[in-house]
Design a protein around this motif. Structure first.
Motif, PDB file in Angstrom:
ATOM      1  N   LYS A   2       0.833  -1.198   0.000  1.00  0.00           N
ATOM      2  CA  LYS A   2       0.000   0.000   0.000  1.00  0.00           C
ATOM      3  C   LYS A   2       0.869   1.249   0.000  1.00  0.00           C
ATOM      4  CE  LYS A   2      -3.917  -2.143   2.352  1.00  0.00           C
ATOM      5  NZ  LYS A   2      -4.740  -2.162   3.565  1.00  0.00           N
ATOM      6  N   VAL A   3       0.468   2.222  -0.830  1.00  0.00           N
ATOM      7  CA  VAL A   3       1.212   3.478  -0.934  1.00  0.00           C
ATOM      8  C   VAL A   3       0.454   4.568  -0.183  1.00  0.00           C
ATOM      9  CG1 VAL A   3       2.168   5.203  -2.510  1.00  0.00           C
ATOM     10  CG2 VAL A   3       2.124   2.788  -3.175  1.00  0.00           C
ATOM     11  N   LYS A   4       1.194   5.364   0.612  1.00  0.00           N
ATOM     12  CA  LYS A   4       0.584   6.473   1.351  1.00  0.00           C
ATOM     13  C   LYS A   4       0.855   7.775   0.599  1.00  0.00           C
ATOM     14  CE  LYS A   4       0.666   6.668   5.916  1.00  0.00           C
ATOM     15  NZ  LYS A   4       1.105   6.907   7.324  1.00  0.00           N
ATOM     16  N   TYR A   5      -0.207   8.477   0.234  1.00  0.00           N
ATOM     17  CA  TYR A   5      -0.082   9.769  -0.453  1.00  0.00           C
ATOM     18  C   TYR A   5      -0.213  10.896   0.570  1.00  0.00           C
ATOM     19  CZ  TYR A   5      -0.638   7.100  -4.759  1.00  0.00           C
ATOM     20  OH  TYR A   5      -0.464   6.203  -5.785  1.00  0.00           O
ATOM     21  N   LEU A   6       0.678  11.854   0.502  1.00  0.00           N
ATOM     22  CA  LEU A   6       0.751  12.892   1.541  1.00  0.00           C
ATOM     23  C   LEU A   6       0.252  14.252   1.089  1.00  0.00           C
ATOM     24  CD1 LEU A   6       4.280  11.959   2.930  1.00  0.00           C
ATOM     25  CD2 LEU A   6       2.051  11.303   3.847  1.00  0.00           C
ATOM     26  N   LYS A   7      -0.323  14.321  -0.105  1.00  0.00           N
ATOM     27  CA  LYS A   7      -0.786  15.630  -0.591  1.00  0.00           C
ATOM     28  C   LYS A   7      -2.038  15.468  -1.440  1.00  0.00           C
ATOM     29  CE  LYS A   7       0.968  19.843  -2.803  1.00  0.00           C
ATOM     30  NZ  LYS A   7      -0.164  20.081  -3.687  1.00  0.00           N
ATOM     31  N   ILE A   8      -2.995  16.367  -1.218  1.00  0.00           N
ATOM     32  CA  ILE A   8      -4.187  16.409  -2.068  1.00  0.00           C
ATOM     33  C   ILE A   8      -4.221  17.751  -2.792  1.00  0.00           C
ATOM     34  CG2 ILE A   8      -5.560  14.798  -0.687  1.00  0.00           C
ATOM     35  CD1 ILE A   8      -6.902  17.152   0.627  1.00  0.00           C
ATOM     36  N   VAL A  25      -8.530   2.068  -8.157  1.00  0.00           N
ATOM     37  CA  VAL A  25      -9.618   1.257  -8.694  1.00  0.00           C
ATOM     38  C   VAL A  25     -10.949   1.917  -8.343  1.00  0.00           C
ATOM     39  CG1 VAL A  25     -10.716  -1.018  -8.679  1.00  0.00           C
ATOM     40  CG2 VAL A  25      -8.237  -0.829  -8.411  1.00  0.00           C
ATOM     41  N   TYR A  26     -11.853   1.951  -9.298  1.00  0.00           N
ATOM     42  CA  TYR A  26     -13.174   2.557  -9.065  1.00  0.00           C
ATOM     43  C   TYR A  26     -13.884   1.843  -7.916  1.00  0.00           C
ATOM     44  CZ  TYR A  26     -17.908   4.252  -9.919  1.00  0.00           C
ATOM     45  OH  TYR A  26     -19.142   4.816  -9.777  1.00  0.00           O
ATOM     46  N   ASP A  27     -14.504   2.606  -7.035  1.00  0.00           N
ATOM     47  CA  ASP A  27     -15.290   2.101  -5.897  1.00  0.00           C
ATOM     48  C   ASP A  27     -14.450   1.602  -4.730  1.00  0.00           C
ATOM     49  OD1 ASP A  27     -17.921   2.651  -6.021  1.00  0.00           O
ATOM     50  OD2 ASP A  27     -18.612   0.682  -6.650  1.00  0.00           O
ATOM     51  N   GLU A  28     -13.103   1.681  -4.828  1.00  0.00           N
ATOM     52  CA  GLU A  28     -12.310   1.182  -3.702  1.00  0.00           C
ATOM     53  C   GLU A  28     -12.368   2.161  -2.533  1.00  0.00           C
ATOM     54  OE1 GLU A  28      -7.896   1.119  -3.570  1.00  0.00           O
ATOM     55  OE2 GLU A  28      -7.997   1.932  -5.609  1.00  0.00           O
ATOM     56  N   ILE A  29     -12.193   1.630  -1.341  1.00  0.00           N
ATOM     57  CA  ILE A  29     -12.260   2.415  -0.113  1.00  0.00           C
ATOM     58  C   ILE A  29     -10.878   2.964   0.218  1.00  0.00           C
ATOM     59  CG2 ILE A  29     -12.665   2.251   2.395  1.00  0.00           C
ATOM     60  CD1 ILE A  29     -15.214   2.313   0.723  1.00  0.00           C
ATOM     61  N   VAL A  30     -10.845   4.229   0.669  1.00  0.00           N
ATOM     62  CA  VAL A  30      -9.574   4.841   1.066  1.00  0.00           C
ATOM     63  C   VAL A  30      -9.658   5.287   2.526  1.00  0.00           C
ATOM     64  CG1 VAL A  30      -9.101   5.639  -1.283  1.00  0.00           C
ATOM     65  CG2 VAL A  30     -10.220   7.174   0.319  1.00  0.00           C
ATOM     66  N   ASP A  31      -8.491   5.248   3.190  1.00  0.00           N
ATOM     67  CA  ASP A  31      -8.403   5.714   4.579  1.00  0.00           C
ATOM     68  C   ASP A  31      -7.719   7.071   4.575  1.00  0.00           C
ATOM     69  OD1 ASP A  31      -8.397   5.697   7.414  1.00  0.00           O
ATOM     70  OD2 ASP A  31      -6.305   5.045   7.398  1.00  0.00           O
ATOM     71  N   ILE A  32      -8.389   8.077   5.130  1.00  0.00           N
ATOM     72  CA  ILE A  32      -7.865   9.448   5.148  1.00  0.00           C
ATOM     73  C   ILE A  32      -7.498   9.799   6.593  1.00  0.00           C
ATOM     74  CG2 ILE A  32      -8.382  11.859   4.627  1.00  0.00           C
ATOM     75  CD1 ILE A  32     -10.686  10.558   2.768  1.00  0.00           C
ATOM     76  N   GLU A  33      -6.206  10.090   6.813  1.00  0.00           N
ATOM     77  CA  GLU A  33      -5.727  10.437   8.154  1.00  0.00           C
ATOM     78  C   GLU A  33      -5.424  11.930   8.196  1.00  0.00           C
ATOM     79  OE1 GLU A  33      -1.883   9.490  10.911  1.00  0.00           O
ATOM     80  OE2 GLU A  33      -2.699   7.811   9.766  1.00  0.00           O
ATOM     81  N   ILE A  34      -6.042  12.629   9.153  1.00  0.00           N
ATOM     82  CA  ILE A  34      -5.906  14.086   9.252  1.00  0.00           C
ATOM     83  C   ILE A  34      -5.047  14.430  10.466  1.00  0.00           C
ATOM     84  CG2 ILE A  34      -7.172  16.267   9.408  1.00  0.00           C
ATOM     85  CD1 ILE A  34      -9.659  14.612   8.453  1.00  0.00           C
ATOM     86  N   PHE A  72      -4.886   3.964  -0.140  1.00  0.00           N
ATOM     87  CA  PHE A  72      -5.874   3.241  -0.947  1.00  0.00           C
ATOM     88  C   PHE A  72      -5.871   1.768  -0.539  1.00  0.00           C
ATOM     89  CE2 PHE A  72      -5.114   7.102  -3.137  1.00  0.00           C
ATOM     90  CZ  PHE A  72      -6.232   7.373  -3.909  1.00  0.00           C
ATOM     91  N   SER A  73      -7.045   1.252  -0.176  1.00  0.00           N
ATOM     92  CA  SER A  73      -7.130  -0.120   0.348  1.00  0.00           C
ATOM     93  C   SER A  73      -7.075  -1.189  -0.746  1.00  0.00           C
ATOM     94  CB  SER A  73      -8.433  -0.301   1.144  1.00  0.00           C
ATOM     95  OG  SER A  73      -9.551  -0.246   0.266  1.00  0.00           O
ATOM     96  N   GLY A  74      -7.479  -0.826  -1.980  1.00  0.00           N
ATOM     97  CA  GLY A  74      -7.519  -1.817  -3.060  1.00  0.00           C
ATOM     98  C   GLY A  74      -8.758  -2.687  -3.014  1.00  0.00           C
ATOM     99  N   LYS A  75      -9.692  -2.424  -2.061  1.00  0.00           N
ATOM    100  CA  LYS A  75     -10.908  -3.238  -1.929  1.00  0.00           C
ATOM    101  C   LYS A  75     -12.145  -2.342  -1.896  1.00  0.00           C
ATOM    102  CE  LYS A  75      -9.866  -5.153   1.964  1.00  0.00           C
ATOM    103  NZ  LYS A  75      -9.945  -6.018   3.181  1.00  0.00           N
ATOM    104  N   PRO A  76     -13.290  -2.846  -2.344  1.00  0.00           N
ATOM    105  CA  PRO A  76     -14.540  -2.084  -2.196  1.00  0.00           C
ATOM    106  C   PRO A  76     -14.996  -2.129  -0.739  1.00  0.00           C
ATOM    107  CG  PRO A  76     -15.009  -4.242  -3.103  1.00  0.00           C
ATOM    108  CD  PRO A  76     -13.514  -4.143  -3.006  1.00  0.00           C
ATOM    109  N   MET A  77     -16.032  -1.378  -0.423  1.00  0.00           N
ATOM    110  CA  MET A  77     -16.534  -1.392   0.955  1.00  0.00           C
ATOM    111  C   MET A  77     -17.175  -2.726   1.269  1.00  0.00           C
ATOM    112  SD  MET A  77     -18.886   1.324   2.969  1.00  0.00           S
ATOM    113  CE  MET A  77     -19.227   1.056   4.711  1.00  0.00           C
TER     114      MET A  77
END
Length: 457
Positions: A2-8, A25-34, A72-77
């Motif tokens: 898994k790759v962590k992106y640090l900028k939006i 991937v379309y519909d995949e779930i992402v984890d957003i850490e603030i 990006f988790s690579g999996k749908p919900m």
């Protein structure tokens, strides 16, 4: 890995925009850490080469463009399901909110289920008894059917939904194999408390699964809620061989959320601002109901929607009517005269009713007596219109009988207490009793042998 992106690149409304993202991937779930503290969940809704748009369930308020990380988790919900979900209450994303702990299971289920393949479907036959005469007698709900309720603001659709959940049952050997999945979208806290209280007081909570999305919950969660609920229903029906009744309220709130998110994504609007894919989106929900040839269970749907300004041509009821097998229409005029439930049987319809009633299913006289009552009540409307012009005193004897039939029909048949549960025999006997008001020569839709057996003057 898994790759962590640090900028939006952009945060607007419920959307995050990111560039130079690989292998999304379309519909995949992402984890957003603030700020290394708070976590939010999002879903990929659009991909254009390396550019990705993410829908954040909890919204983007408080998110900085720099102090944030996205994985990006690579999996749908997915949600975890077992038979322990019966009697439990979940939020819109399938998380328990009743304080009874998590659901533990070896399997997780993708919530983005697909409509049933028409070739694999089994034609619905047996009926579900709701205990409400207007529905059981004239608009019979068949197992595996999609039968929406068209209501309006201020009408008692919530009470009707609670009454159906409390009273609904199936007949025959499978009586104990029945469950209800109740889905509420965009409801107020007091309405959620009302539903929970009614289900607990009537003793049906142990066979009910509740999914609650409240009015102050994120809009994005409202899109997820019915999909989580239908996934739970599919699990109970097709893996646990249960007969499941899914009640969804309010579909209009769901469509409003869809419109809001579509607007944020700057999509081209269609009728009344709704997205052009509203029809296919609703079909994706409704067509997950039915029966499969190689499965013992079934999913029956009652979708409740409020018509803005009581307009039945509004896009939501209009498109729903195309997809489903009939509709139950609530009438404001009946409600204002003190009739509950205010079901107007004339514009209402159950297209599968004819194949699930009669000798094998309800009672031999049901098709005949239902046709005759429907015909008689239709005639009542003509007589009432005439009476408004010439006055009731000038009506013929037969027409006065029809006026009396109309009054009795609304006061004794349509009107029913919130806790009044009538079985199918009581409903049919009451229909015969009402037909006894009319002259016998007017009963043109009834077999004479059945009239001789059941009609009491």
């Amino acid at each position: 890995m898994k790759v962590k992106y640090l900028k939006i690149d952009k945060a607007e409304g419920p959307l995050l925009v990111m560039d130079e993202v690989k292998d999304a991937v379309y519909d995949e779930i992402v984890d957003i850490e603030i700020s290394g503290k708070e976590h939010r969940i999002g879903k990929v809704v659009q991909i254009d080469r390396g550019k990705v748009i993410i829908q954040v369930f909890q919204g983007t308020s408080g998110i900085s463009l720099n102090d944030v990380s996205v994985i990006f988790s690579g999996k749908p919900m997915e949600i975890s399901l077992s038979k322990e979900i019966l009697g439990r209450v979940f939020n819109g994303t399938g998380k328990p909110i009743d304080g009874a702990g998590e659901i533990y299971s070896n399997k997780n289920y993708n919530i983005n289920g697909r409509p049933m393949n028409p070739v694999a479907r089994l034609y619905p036959r047996n009926y579900i008894q709701t205990g409400i005469s207007s529905i059981d007698g004239l608009l019979t709900l068949i197992r595996g059917q999609k039968l929406p309720i068209f209501s309006g603001d201020g009408l008692p659709h919530n009470q009707l939904a609670a009454q159906i959940v409390s009273q609904a049952r199936i007949t025959g050997k499978e009586t104990g194999n029945f469950a209800v999945v109740f889905v509420a979208m965009g409801i107020k806290h007091d309405e959620a408390d009302f539903f929970r209280k009614v289900f607990e007081e009537t003793g049906v909570m142990d066979r009910v699964v509740m999914f609650l999305n409240l009015a102050d919950d994120p809009v994005m969660e409202r899109i997820i809620t019915p999909r989580c609920a239908l996934t739970a229903a599919e699990y109970l029906a097709f893996e646990c061989d249960m007969h499941v009744l899914v009640i969804m309220t309010d579909i209009t709130s769901y469509c409003e959320a869809l419109r809001e998110i579509s607007s944020a994504r700057e999509e081209v609007p269609s009728r009344k601002g709704y997205p052009g894919y509203l029809y296919s989106d609703l079909a994706n929900l409704y067509e997950r109901a039915g029966m499969l040839k190689d499965c013992k269970g079934s999913i029956t749907q009652i979708a409740i929607l409020t018509m803005p300004n009581d307009d039945i041509t509004h896009p939501v009821p209009d498109l729903t009517g195309y997809i489903t097998e009939g509709q139950i229409v609530l009438n404001r005029s009946l409600y204002q005269t003190g009739i509950y439930p205010p079901i107007n049987v004339l514009p209402s319809l159950s297209r599968l009713m004819k194949d699930g009633i009669g000798k094998k299913y309800t009672r031999e006289d049901h098709p005949n007596v239902a046709n005759q009552v429907f015909s008689a009540y239709s005639k009542v409307q003509e007589v009432r219109a005439l009476a408004q012009i010439i006055g009731e005193d000038e009506l013929s004897e037969t027409d006065r009988k029809y006026m009396e039939f109309g009054r009795q029909f609304e006061e004794r048949f349509t009107k029913q207490g919130f806790e009044e549960n009538r079985d199918i025999s009581q409903t049919l006997d009451l229909m015969w009793e009402l037909l006894g008001i009319l002259p016998e020569q007017e009963l043109t839709r009834i077999d004479p042998s059945l009239a001789k057996k059941y009609l009491r003057k």
